[in-house]
Scaffold this motif. Sequence first.
Motif, PDB file in Angstrom:
ATOM      1  N   THR A 100     -17.048  69.107 -18.737  1.00 47.61           N
ATOM      2  CA  THR A 100     -15.317  68.520 -17.697  1.00 47.61           C
ATOM      3  C   THR A 100     -16.341  67.904 -16.298  1.00 47.61           C
ATOM      4  O   THR A 100     -17.170  68.443 -16.100  1.00 47.61           O
ATOM      5  N   ILE A 101     -15.826  66.967 -15.648  1.00 54.14           N
ATOM      6  CA  ILE A 101     -15.671  66.905 -13.851  1.00 54.14           C
ATOM      7  C   ILE A 101     -14.898  66.649 -13.469  1.00 54.14           C
ATOM      8  O   ILE A 101     -13.907  66.145 -13.438  1.00 54.14           O
ATOM      9  N   VAL A 102     -14.231  67.660 -11.968  1.00 54.53           N
ATOM     10  CA  VAL A 102     -13.194  67.148 -11.131  1.00 54.53           C
ATOM     11  C   VAL A 102     -14.261  66.636  -9.898  1.00 54.53           C
ATOM     12  O   VAL A 102     -15.191  66.734  -9.134  1.00 54.53           O
ATOM     13  N   ALA A 103     -13.646  65.737  -8.784  1.00 53.93           N
ATOM     14  CA  ALA A 103     -13.586  64.809  -7.755  1.00 53.93           C
ATOM     15  C   ALA A 103     -13.266  65.071  -7.165  1.00 53.93           C
ATOM     16  O   ALA A 103     -11.203  65.683  -7.494  1.00 53.93           O
ATOM     17  N   LEU A 104     -13.360  65.668  -5.971  1.00 56.04           N
ATOM     18  CA  LEU A 104     -12.543  65.763  -5.009  1.00 56.04           C
ATOM     19  C   LEU A 104     -12.136  64.886  -3.989  1.00 56.04           C
ATOM     20  O   LEU A 104     -13.623  64.377  -3.596  1.00 56.04           O
ATOM     21  N   GLU A 139     -17.902  66.051  -7.287  1.00 56.46           N
ATOM     22  CA  GLU A 139     -17.780  64.862  -6.849  1.00 56.46           C
ATOM     23  C   GLU A 139     -16.954  65.669  -5.707  1.00 56.46           C
ATOM     24  O   GLU A 139     -16.235  65.957  -5.745  1.00 56.46           O
ATOM     25  N   VAL A 140     -17.826  65.664  -4.419  1.00 56.22           N
ATOM     26  CA  VAL A 140     -16.382  65.853  -2.845  1.00 56.22           C
ATOM     27  C   VAL A 140     -17.127  63.992  -2.163  1.00 56.22           C
ATOM     28  O   VAL A 140     -17.575  64.290  -2.195  1.00 56.22           O
ATOM     29  N   LEU A 141     -15.925  63.920  -1.903  1.00 56.76           N
ATOM     30  CA  LEU A 141     -16.026  62.489  -1.663  1.00 56.76           C
ATOM     31  C   LEU A 141     -15.368  61.989  -0.360  1.00 56.76           C
ATOM     32  O   LEU A 141     -13.860  62.930   0.197  1.00 56.76           O
ATOM     33  N   GLY A 142     -15.195  61.410   0.835  1.00 56.92           N
ATOM     34  CA  GLY A 142     -14.500  61.121   2.241  1.00 56.92           C
ATOM     35  C   GLY A 142     -14.048  60.389   1.854  1.00 56.92           C
ATOM     36  O   GLY A 142     -14.965  58.573   1.332  1.00 56.92           O
ATOM     37  N   PHE A 143     -12.935  59.332   2.822  1.00 56.64           N
ATOM     38  CA  PHE A 143     -12.865  58.388   2.435  1.00 56.64           C
ATOM     39  C   PHE A 143     -12.079  57.908   4.162  1.00 56.64           C
ATOM     40  O   PHE A 143     -11.069  58.397   5.280  1.00 56.64           O
ATOM     41  N   ASP A 171     -12.884  47.515   7.732  1.00 56.87           N
ATOM     42  CA  ASP A 171     -14.091  48.055   7.385  1.00 56.87           C
ATOM     43  C   ASP A 171     -14.507  49.568   6.643  1.00 56.87           C
ATOM     44  O   ASP A 171     -13.869  49.729   7.124  1.00 56.87           O
ATOM     45  N   LEU A 172     -14.088  49.679   4.698  1.00 59.47           N
ATOM     46  CA  LEU A 172     -13.943  50.834   4.351  1.00 59.47           C
ATOM     47  C   LEU A 172     -15.021  51.510   5.252  1.00 59.47           C
ATOM     48  O   LEU A 172     -16.448  51.400   4.966  1.00 59.47           O
ATOM     49  N   LEU A 173     -15.160  52.680   5.368  1.00 63.01           N
ATOM     50  CA  LEU A 173     -16.160  54.126   4.583  1.00 63.01           C
ATOM     51  C   LEU A 173     -16.770  54.991   4.353  1.00 63.01           C
ATOM     52  O   LEU A 173     -14.853  55.694   4.018  1.00 63.01           O
ATOM     53  N   HIS A 174     -16.852  55.121   3.057  1.00 62.62           N
ATOM     54  CA  HIS A 174     -16.755  56.137   2.499  1.00 62.62           C
ATOM     55  C   HIS A 174     -17.965  56.763   2.040  1.00 62.62           C
ATOM     56  O   HIS A 174     -18.972  56.496   1.708  1.00 62.62           O
ATOM     57  N   ILE A 175     -17.497  58.329   2.039  1.00 62.67           N
ATOM     58  CA  ILE A 175     -19.111  58.824   1.742  1.00 62.67           C
ATOM     59  C   ILE A 175     -19.356  60.046   0.768  1.00 62.67           C
ATOM     60  O   ILE A 175     -17.701  60.862   0.154  1.00 62.67           O
ATOM     61  N   ILE A 176     -20.397  59.883   0.317  1.00 69.79           N
ATOM     62  CA  ILE A 176     -20.367  61.318  -1.085  1.00 69.79           C
ATOM     63  C   ILE A 176     -21.227  62.155   0.012  1.00 69.79           C
ATOM     64  O   ILE A 176     -22.162  62.427   0.245  1.00 69.79           O
ATOM     65  N   TYR A 177     -20.636  63.754  -0.105  1.00 66.74           N
ATOM     66  CA  TYR A 177     -20.182  65.188  -0.094  1.00 66.74           C
ATOM     67  C   TYR A 177     -21.295  65.594  -1.254  1.00 66.74           C
ATOM     68  O   TYR A 177     -22.873  66.618  -0.591  1.00 66.74           O
ATOM     69  N   LEU A 184     -21.470  71.301  -3.388  1.00 69.62           N
ATOM     70  CA  LEU A 184     -21.745  71.316  -2.197  1.00 69.62           C
ATOM     71  C   LEU A 184     -22.136  72.370  -1.109  1.00 69.62           C
ATOM     72  O   LEU A 184     -22.607  73.869  -2.013  1.00 69.62           O
ATOM     73  N   SER A 185     -22.457  71.955  -0.416  1.00 71.55           N
ATOM     74  CA  SER A 185     -23.355  73.218   0.794  1.00 71.55           C
ATOM     75  C   SER A 185     -22.142  73.328   1.908  1.00 71.55           C
ATOM     76  O   SER A 185     -21.667  71.892   2.036  1.00 71.55           O
ATOM     77  N   ALA A 186     -22.792  74.461   2.795  1.00 64.33           N
ATOM     78  CA  ALA A 186     -22.322  74.621   4.431  1.00 64.33           C
ATOM     79  C   ALA A 186     -22.745  73.574   5.551  1.00 64.33           C
ATOM     80  O   ALA A 186     -21.938  72.763   5.818  1.00 64.33           O
ATOM     81  N   GLN A 187     -23.766  72.731   4.842  1.00 66.83           N
ATOM     82  CA  GLN A 187     -24.501  71.203   6.008  1.00 66.83           C
ATOM     83  C   GLN A 187     -24.105  70.742   5.985  1.00 66.83           C
ATOM     84  O   GLN A 187     -23.274  70.178   6.617  1.00 66.83           O
ATOM     85  N   ARG A 188     -23.185  69.913   4.842  1.00 67.11           N
ATOM     86  CA  ARG A 188     -22.991  68.981   4.841  1.00 67.11           C
ATOM     87  C   ARG A 188     -21.483  69.232   4.753  1.00 67.11           C
ATOM     88  O   ARG A 188     -20.459  67.920   4.941  1.00 67.11           O
ATOM     89  N   CYS A 189     -20.343  70.306   4.174  1.00 65.01           N
ATOM     90  CA  CYS A 189     -19.475  70.719   4.957  1.00 65.01           C
ATOM     91  C   CYS A 189     -19.189  70.086   6.566  1.00 65.01           C
ATOM     92  O   CYS A 189     -18.265  69.799   7.062  1.00 65.01           O
ATOM     93  N   ALA A 190     -20.381  70.728   7.417  1.00 64.55           N
ATOM     94  CA  ALA A 190     -20.567  70.337   8.331  1.00 64.55           C
ATOM     95  C   ALA A 190     -20.062  69.248   8.828  1.00 64.55           C
ATOM     96  O   ALA A 190     -19.629  68.840   9.964  1.00 64.55           O
ATOM     97  N   ASP A 191     -20.890  67.917   8.556  1.00 62.84           N
ATOM     98  CA  ASP A 191     -20.642  66.435   8.421  1.00 62.84           C
ATOM     99  C   ASP A 191     -19.203  66.029   8.061  1.00 62.84           C
ATOM    100  O   ASP A 191     -19.346  65.537   9.054  1.00 62.84           O
ATOM    101  N   MET A 192     -17.815  66.958   7.389  1.00 62.32           N
ATOM    102  CA  MET A 192     -16.860  66.393   7.637  1.00 62.32           C
ATOM    103  C   MET A 192     -16.407  66.611   9.059  1.00 62.32           C
ATOM    104  O   MET A 192     -15.021  65.910   9.375  1.00 62.32           O
ATOM    105  N   LEU A 193     -16.635  67.375  10.007  1.00 62.81           N
ATOM    106  CA  LEU A 193     -16.269  68.195  11.483  1.00 62.81           C
ATOM    107  C   LEU A 193     -16.452  66.619  12.216  1.00 62.81           C
ATOM    108  O   LEU A 193     -15.916  67.125  13.406  1.00 62.81           O
ATOM    109  N   ARG A 194     -17.567  65.675  12.556  1.00 60.49           N
ATOM    110  CA  ARG A 194     -17.769  65.174  13.115  1.00 60.49           C
ATOM    111  C   ARG A 194     -16.364  64.624  13.608  1.00 60.49           C
ATOM    112  O   ARG A 194     -15.462  63.682  12.720  1.00 60.49           O
ATOM    113  N   PRO A 195     -16.117  64.200  14.775  1.00 61.11           N
ATOM    114  CA  PRO A 195     -15.328  63.622  15.513  1.00 61.11           C
ATOM    115  C   PRO A 195     -14.976  62.311  15.958  1.00 61.11           C
ATOM    116  O   PRO A 195     -13.990  61.272  16.496  1.00 61.11           O
ATOM    117  N   ASP A 196     -16.234  61.809  15.512  1.00 67.69           N
ATOM    118  CA  ASP A 196     -16.671  60.227  15.638  1.00 67.69           C
ATOM    119  C   ASP A 196     -16.439  59.510  14.570  1.00 67.69           C
ATOM    120  O   ASP A 196     -16.178  58.283  13.765  1.00 67.69           O
TER     121      ASP A 196
END
Length: 306
Positions: A100-104, A139-143, A171-177, A184-196
Motif C-alpha cells: 500500500t502507498i498513500v500520496a497526500l 508521499e507528501v507533495l505540494g503544488f 510556470d508550475l512549481l511542484h514540491i516533494i516533501y 515526513l518530518s516537522a522540518q519539512r512541514c515547516a517549509d510549507m509555511l514560507r510566505p513566499d
Amino acid sequence: MLVALMTLSFVPSLRRSRRRPVRFDPDRPYQVYTPDYDLEIKASDLDAVLATLPDRRWADRFPEVDPGQLYDLEKDLAARRTRMRSSQAEDSTAFDAADTIVALLIDHSGSMRGQPMLFAARAALVASDLLDSLGAKQEVLGFTTARWKGGQSREKWLADGQPSHPGRLNDLLHIIYCSAGEKLSAQRCADMLRPDLMKENIDGEAIQWAASRLRRRAERQKYLIVLSDGAPVDDSTLLANGDRYLDHHLRHVTSEIEQAGDIRLAAIGISHPVEQYYRQGITISSPEELEEALVQLINRLVHASP
C-alpha cells in the motif's frame, strides 16, 4: 483560491495583454504553452529556487508563521507511538500494508497562506505518523506556481505575439516533501509555511503529476488524497483561454483517474465543496478540522474492501 487575486494590493503588477477575456471552448483540448520553465523540486531545495524568483518583496507583507507547534507535535506523536505500539501493530494486520502507498497532495495557493497551511502541515504530519505506524508507504507533495499571473511561460507567449488559445501560461512549481520509503518530518512541514511559496494553483496538472508518481510504484493498493480550499485559478491562463479552462481540466483529470481504477482518489475541501470534482470528497468548515478528517479518511480508505 477563490480569492480574486487581481484585486489584491499585494499581488505584483505584471504586464497585461490588452485582449479581453476569451470565451471558454469546452471542445478545445487542454494544452501547455511551454513546459520549459516548470519545476519539480525537493523541499530542501526551496531556499535556492525561491531566491532566484522575482517579485519576492510582496511576501514581506505577511507575518511569519511560527513552526514551533509542528516540532512539538512531532515529539507528542513519537511519545504516543511508544505508548500505543502494540495496539497499532494489531491495526496494521487489517490490510496489506506492505503493498500500500498513500500520496497526500496539498494545495499551495495564496489563500492557504498562514493558519490554513499550518493546519494542513499538522494534518500531514499526523497522517504520515499514522501511515508509518501501519507500515504503509507514503508521499507528501505540494503544488503551486513559480510566479503570480504567469511567469516565463507567459513572457514567451507575449514575445511570440500572443497567439490565441495558448493553453496554460504559468510556470508550475511542484514540491516533494516526502518520497516513498521516507517519513515526513516537522522540518519539512515547516517549509510549507514560507510566505513566499504560495501563489496560484493548477490542480489538474498537479493531480496528473502525483498520479504518475504513484503509477511508477510497484504497490498494488494506491491512494491519492488532495487537500484543497478552492477551485483552480491562474489569472494569466484564464484570461487567455476562458474562465472555465482550469476547472474543466480538473474535472477531466479526476474523471479519468476514477474510471481507470488503479488509484483510489479522494479529497478534503476546506470550506470548498470538492464533491463537485471528486466522487470521494469531504467538505469541512475550517482548517482546524483537517487532522481529524484526514485520519478518518485514511482509515476508511485503507481498511475498506478492495
